[in-house]
Each structure stands twice: as structure tokens, then as C-alpha cells.
Design an enzyme around this catalytic site. Structure first.
Site, PDB file in Angstrom:
ATOM      1  N   GLU A 275      -5.073   6.890  -5.469  1.00 21.09           N
ATOM      2  CA  GLU A 275      -5.312   6.026  -6.618  1.00 21.09           C
ATOM      3  C   GLU A 275      -6.702   6.302  -7.188  1.00 21.09           C
ATOM      4  O   GLU A 275      -7.652   6.457  -6.429  1.00 21.09           O
ATOM      5  CB  GLU A 275      -5.187   4.554  -6.205  1.00 21.09           C
ATOM      6  CG  GLU A 275      -3.781   4.178  -5.738  1.00 21.09           C
ATOM      7  CD  GLU A 275      -3.639   2.691  -5.418  1.00 21.09           C
ATOM      8  OE1 GLU A 275      -4.573   1.916  -5.725  1.00 21.09           O
ATOM      9  OE2 GLU A 275      -2.599   2.307  -4.876  1.00 21.09           O
TER      10      GLU A 275
ATOM     11  N   ARG B 192       0.851  -1.184   0.000  1.00 20.17           N
ATOM     12  CA  ARG B 192       0.000   0.000   0.000  1.00 20.17           C
ATOM     13  C   ARG B 192       0.888   1.236   0.000  1.00 20.17           C
ATOM     14  O   ARG B 192       1.912   1.271   0.677  1.00 20.17           O
ATOM     15  CB  ARG B 192      -0.948   0.022   1.208  1.00 20.17           C
ATOM     16  CG  ARG B 192      -2.043  -1.037   1.192  1.00 20.17           C
ATOM     17  CD  ARG B 192      -3.021  -0.832   0.039  1.00 20.17           C
ATOM     18  NE  ARG B 192      -4.104  -1.806   0.024  1.00 20.17           N
ATOM     19  CZ  ARG B 192      -4.071  -2.968  -0.603  1.00 20.17           C
ATOM     20  NH1 ARG B 192      -2.975  -3.327  -1.261  1.00 20.17           N
ATOM     21  NH2 ARG B 192      -5.116  -3.775  -0.571  1.00 20.17           N
TER      22      ARG B 192
ATOM     23  N   HIS C 188      -1.621  -0.595  -9.839  1.00 20.46           N
ATOM     24  CA  HIS C 188      -2.183  -1.494  -8.826  1.00 20.46           C
ATOM     25  C   HIS C 188      -2.685  -2.790  -9.472  1.00 20.46           C
ATOM     26  O   HIS C 188      -3.858  -3.157  -9.386  1.00 20.46           O
ATOM     27  CB  HIS C 188      -3.304  -0.821  -8.036  1.00 20.46           C
ATOM     28  CG  HIS C 188      -3.466  -1.415  -6.656  1.00 20.46           C
ATOM     29  ND1 HIS C 188      -3.889  -0.682  -5.578  1.00 20.46           N
ATOM     30  CD2 HIS C 188      -3.250  -2.674  -6.186  1.00 20.46           C
ATOM     31  CE1 HIS C 188      -3.939  -1.458  -4.497  1.00 20.46           C
ATOM     32  NE2 HIS C 188      -3.556  -2.674  -4.855  1.00 20.46           N
TER      33      HIS C 188
END
Length: 332
Positions: free
Chosen positions: A274, A245, A293
Site C-alpha cells: 500500500e 489486512r 484502505h
């Protein structure tokens, strides 16, 4: 009278995969399903999602704070992937009588997909230390090689976190002939040895590693875990990999270290915000390999996620919701 047919929203389906990768017929036969492939801001979500009874999320792609939930008067069910969603205000959902249901990672359908993240993390690691993204861009532009890479054999991999993903990373590192060292707040020497790693102190890990890879979960204890002190300890020729993360690493300090050449480079799959803003400084750094991601995004993993989501929505439509994260939200 308005249309009583329940409305179901599938959020942040960037790849347009949700309806292709799982069988939604048991839901589509009794509701109107709308797929949102574009990420919505909070204000956009408040407007676009206002008519919906159900919203289906995918990991932390969509934040659901109290301020947004208060603007969704028809919302009755939220499905999440995993047993919790850090950017969902569960208390606010419960107060509003919104049921939150989670996936079942113990289900057999998940058994074959747990390697998705470590496989990707190892690929990102190799791409980073061999400058694949930069050289790919150069080839596309008609150029040829200008960078030099790092041989992994004989080097040291430092794992911040030695859980399920970290252990697989240790396995891969051994195949590549690397020494593995590890640290986390609760890691013992015996547990590290059982995973094929040597337990070291945090400072030692950053000092000795040629590649540091992060595999701890984000919590108040790990937020900002890698900051100025840790990056200053790293070798100038060392690399940082983060597929966990974004906020685990102090982003501003990391960017400064990359811009000044304090560390050789970074491979990043996760970010503080994000999707990563289009004008973000990280997009301009040639010594950074970026991915959007993708760690868990495989056909097998998404099929498992969405199959559980379909099951949860169908159960709610039957009036018998399952895997409820907030039973206090149930009427009566």
C-alpha cells in the site's frame, strides 16, 4: 548555529485532513509542522525526513524499518495510532533513543468511532455483490446495466474472526436476513452463539458461505490464512471481502481465482503493498471492487487519532512524554 525550533512531520495525510480536523495550535506555536500528503518511499523518506525531530504516523501507512531509522539522525519522537505498529522496528527505535508514543483507545473521544470499519465493510460488501463499482463506471461512460447481483436475504455470511468488528458485521447480517457462521482459531461455540453466529470449522465456513468477510488481525499466525485450499472450497458464486489486512489472503492465489471465475468476485480495502501500485493486476479485474484502505477513514476517527497525536507531541515538547510504548528509550 542551526535553527533550534523542533520540526514535526505529519506523514501520509492523503486527504489533507490532519490540520483541518484537529487543533494543532499547541504544537504549531512551538515547532514547525510540515504535512506530507504524498506517500514517501524509504529513500525519499530518508532524504525528506532527515531534518525532523518528530514524525507522526497514521496506522501502517509508513513503514519505519531499522534501515530507515538509521538514516534519520535528528529523530527523537514517533507517534503511532494504536498501541503498536507492525511495520515499525521498535527495537531499533529504542536503541537510538527514539521515543514512541501511542494513542489511547480507552479515551472517551474514541467511544463513538469504533463502528467506522464495520460500517464500511458492510458497504463494501453490498457494493461488491451488487456490482456497484462496475456499473458506476459504465454509467459514467454513457452505458447501462449488464450485470446481475446477489440478494443477501436468505444467504450465508461467513465471518473469519468474531471480534469487535466481526460482531457488528453479524448484527448487520441479521438485519438483512442472513444466516451467520463464524470461525477463528480461538472462537468457541458459546462465544459465537452470544454474537448471533454459529461456530463452524474453517473448511465448513468456506464451503457454506455465500459471502466470506475477514476480520482477524494480521500476525504470523494469520498471514496467508486464506490460501489455495480455502478459495478452492468456496462456491463459484461466492464473494470474498477483506477489510482487515492484505497479507491474510494469499494475493496471487486470490487473483488467479478471480481471473478464472473460480469465485464470483471480491471486495478489497487492503493489499499486500500500500498504496496499491498503479499497474497492479487487481486494478484490471472487473469482478473486484477496490477501495484505498478507507475502513477507518472517517472525520470522527481521524479527529480522534490526530487529537491524541497532538496531545502526545505537545507533551513531548513540554519535556513530559506520555503513553510511551518503549520506556527503555527514555534517557537515564
Amino acid at each position: 548555529m542551526g535553527d533550534p525550533t523542533p520540526q514535526v512531520a505529519i506523514l501520509d495525510d492523503y486527504a489533507g485532513a490532519a490540520l483541518r480536523i484537529a487543533d494543532w495550535s499547541s504544537v504549531q506555536n512551538r515547532s514547525r509542522v510540515t504535512v506530507f500528503e504524498r506517500h514517501l518511499s524509504e529513500d525519499e523518506a530518508a532524504e525528506e525526513l532527515r531534518p525532523f525531530d518528530v514524525i507522526c504516523t497514521l496506522r501502517e501507512r509508513m513503514a519505519l524499518p531499522r534501515t530507515l531509522l538509521a538514516r534519520l539522525p535528528n529523530l527523537k519522537l514517533i507517534t503511532i495510532v494504536g498501541r503498536s505498529l507492525p511495520n515499525l522496528d521498535l527495537g531499533a527505535a529504542t536503541e537510538r533513543g527514539i521515543i514512541v508514543t501511542h494513542t489511547d483507545f480507552a479515551h472517551p473521544r474514541f467511544r463513538s468511532v469504533h463502528d467506522a470499519t464495520p460500517e464500511f465493510a458492510w458497504g463494501l460488501l453490498i457494493a461488491t455483490v451488487r456490482n456497484l463499482a462496475e456499473e458506476h463506471r459504465r454509467m459514467r461512460g454513457g452505458g447501462w446495466q449488464v450485470t446481475t447481483g446477489l440478494t443477501l436475504s436468505g444467504k450465508t455470511l461467513g465471518l473469519v474472526g468474531l471480534g469487535r468488528v466481526g460482531k457488528r458485521m453479524a448484527d448487520y447480517a441479521k438485519v438483512f436476513g442472513m444466516e451467520v457462521i463464524a470461525w477463528s482459531q480461538n472462537l468457541t461455540a458459546d462465544a459465537a452463539a452470544a454474537a448471533g453466529a454459529r461456530r463452524v470449522e474453517k473448511a465448513t465456513l468456506f464451503e457454506e458461505s455465500d459471502v466470506v468477510s475477514i476480520h482477524v488481525v494480521l500476525s504470523e499466525r494469520t498471514r496467508g490464512l486464506v490460501g489455495e485450499r480455502e478459495l478452492a472450497l468456496m462456491k463459484p458464486q461466492a464473494y470474498l471481502i477483506n477489510t482487515s489486512r492484505g497479507p491474510i489472503v494469499d494475493e496471487a492465489v486470490m487473483i488467479a481465482a478471480l481471473e478464472t471465475g473460480r469465485i464470483a468476485g471480491a471486495g478489497l480495502d487492503v493489499y499486500d503493498v500500500e498504496p496499491l501500485p498503479s499497474d497492479h493486476r487487481l486494478r484490471l479485474l472487473p469482478n473486484v471492487t477496490l477501495s484505498p484502505h478507507l475502513g477507518y477513514v472517517t472525520r470522527e476517527m481521524l479527529a480522534a487519532f490526530y487529537s491524541d497525536t497532538v496531545e502526545a507531541v505537545a507533551a513531548w515538547l513540554d519535556g513530559a512524554p506520555i503513553r510511551i510504548a518503549n520506556p527503555e528509550a527514555l534517557p537515564g
